[in-house]
Design a protein around this motif. Structure first.
Motif: not given
Length: 482
Positions: A385-390
């Motif tokens: 979920e964090s990496f979905l938004f970089g």
């Protein structure tokens, strides 16, 4: 030549362990199968089924939810049906109740297998997809000639580290020291090893608990009895580990992709753009975020199952104060009373911090422009979920797979771990503060953020992620065609 008729849609039964960190990826997998026209029966307990988010309307005819009644167990309060409902020390009681689902499951499977000519959800299941805890289920499925697949919600590193029963029997691991080095079936050099406090937890997981069965033994036996293993990994992220898994386990290990919550991410982004429609709790949280500068807030959340101690909560809180950065901290109810006296009032008065006890719409928060980093336990769902938004990550691994994942993420330079005392796992507020500033304030943070944005590009290559599900469906179909 006459064209071969298309095979009928699959009917897949999925049955996760009673934890929302497992239920959510199982639901993502179910929805991916449903998008391809396959029928999914999703099993859980009544209260968990009631708490699962609604599926998109276009998938509702393909996914049905079936509740199995959870037996009462002494010491487990009424309505406690998920790990988030109990303190960590009572999760073993939940496993006793879970084992009592064997009879209701057997009744369900007998009924659904009794209609040989049925269609859709009335059709005999082609597969039952189980979780790590279902050591009792494959023998029941065998009676009805329904094969089982084990879906690992854990990342490839953990799946490789645990290995199958045969390798564990050949290389017994009984003490913490055995988990502090890579197992002999992973080629060196490798960063995949636990630190002492994590290794002690792992060694304990191979000892019987109140249910009479060790968690490690549950997983090894379930693996042994399943014809197919499904792992939540992506070759672009997990690399060389992926090629090892088939050889380690001696049976097919098929990727599911990372099962990112794309629908939730899209809804979160559109909600921020559109505004309105939120309950007051969410609306007030979003208003606070709206008032913060872009990428200035670190979101702090350790999941619904995190075994946080009062000492950890206190040092994290005082470390956040020392760091002097803006933060939004989502605390589970059982941890709310552990905060230092006056901490919340000081955070609000300074305008830099907000604490929310209870549920927080995590994807919605991570989608907000004010958020610039995530302080997490390094659970796979939270990282995805964090990496979905970089967003770069600051990691404080707490149990199971999280330590291994944190090592790999730190090696990949998408964030860093908070230092911990190797003897007792304690943290110091000064170390928390320094780590927060490295991620959120100092120049090094831009390196982490840049690498996190590269992972965002991998995750948003949805065509590649879809190919993983297509590959999985092909494996599931092979039995149908045999």
């Amino acid at each position: 030549m006459a064209k071969r008729p298309a095979p009928p849609p699959l009917h897949v039964v999925v049955f996760p362990w009673l934890a929302f960190g497992h239920i959510v990826p199982f639901l993502e997998l179910a929805q991916q199968l449903a998008r391809r026209g396959h029928f999914v029966t999703f099993l859980s307990t009544p209260r968990n089924v009631a708490r699962i988010r609604p599926v998109p309307p276009e998938l509702s005819r393909y996914i049905r939810f079936v509740s199995l009644p959870l037996p009462a167990v002494d010491g487990l309060r009424d309505g406690a049906e998920a790990t988030s409902d109990v303190p960590p020390e009572k999760v073993e009681l939940l496993k006793i109740a879970f084992d009592g689902l064997a009879a209701p499951f057997a009744g369900f499977l007998t009924a659904v297998c009794g209609e040989e000519a049925g269609e859709g959800h009335g059709r005999r299941p082609d597969w039952v997809v189980v979780d790590f805890a279902h050591h009792w289920l494959p023998p029941i499925a065998d009676e009805h000639r329904v094969p089982c697949a084990l879906f690992f919600v854990f990342p490839a590193a953990f799946v490789a580290f645990i290995g199958p029963k045969e390798l564990n029997d050949a290389h017994p691991r009984t003490a913490a020291e055995h988990f502090m080095v890579p197992p002999p079936w992973i080629p060196p050099p490798s960063p995949i090893a636990y630190r002492r406090q994590e290794a002690e937890w792992m060694a304990g997981a191979f000892q019987p608990n109140a249910s009479g069965v060790a968690d490690g033994a549950r997983q090894l036996e379930t693996v042994r009895r399943c014809a197919l293993l499904v792992c939540r990994y992506s070759r672009e992220v997990d690399g060389a580990l992926c090629t090892l898994l088939d050889g380690i386990y001696g049976k097919p290990v098929v990727p599911s992709g990372l099962l990112a919550p794309y629908d939730a991410a899209a809804a979160a982004s559109s909600s921020d753009a559109a505004g309105g429609g939120d309950d007051e709790e969410t609306a007030s949280l979003v208003r606070w975020l709206d008032a913060q500068p872009e990428r200035s807030v670190i979101y702090v959340a350790f999941g619904s199952e995190a075994p946080l101690t009062p000492a950890l909560v206190r040092e994290i809180a005082q470390g956040l104060e020392l760091a002097g950065v803006r933060f939004l901290w989502a605390l589970r109810e059982t941890s709310g009373g552990m905060l230092p006296d006056g901490f919340e009032a000081r955070a609000r008065a300074g305008g830099r911090g907000l604490v929310r006890v209870g549920w927080v719409p995590q994807v919605r928060v991570l989608a907000h422009a004010a958020v610039g980093g995530f302080f997490t336990h390094a659970g796979l769902s939270s990282l995805v979920e964090s990496f979905l938004f970089g967003h770069p990550v600051l990691m404080l691994p707490l149990f199971v797979d999280q330590g291994l994942t944190a090592r790999l993420m730190a090696e990949r330079r998408v964030g860093l771990e908070v230092p911990r005392d190797d003897r007792d796992g304690s943290v110091r507020r000064e170390d928390v503060a320094a780590a927060v500033r490295r991620v959120m304030v100092e120049d090094e943070g831009e390196v982490f953020a840049g690498n996190a944005r590269e992972l965002r590009e991998i995750l948003w290559d949805t065509a590649r992620q879809e190919e993983y599900i297509d590959e999985l469906v092909e494996h599931l179909r092979r039995r149908q065609e045999d």
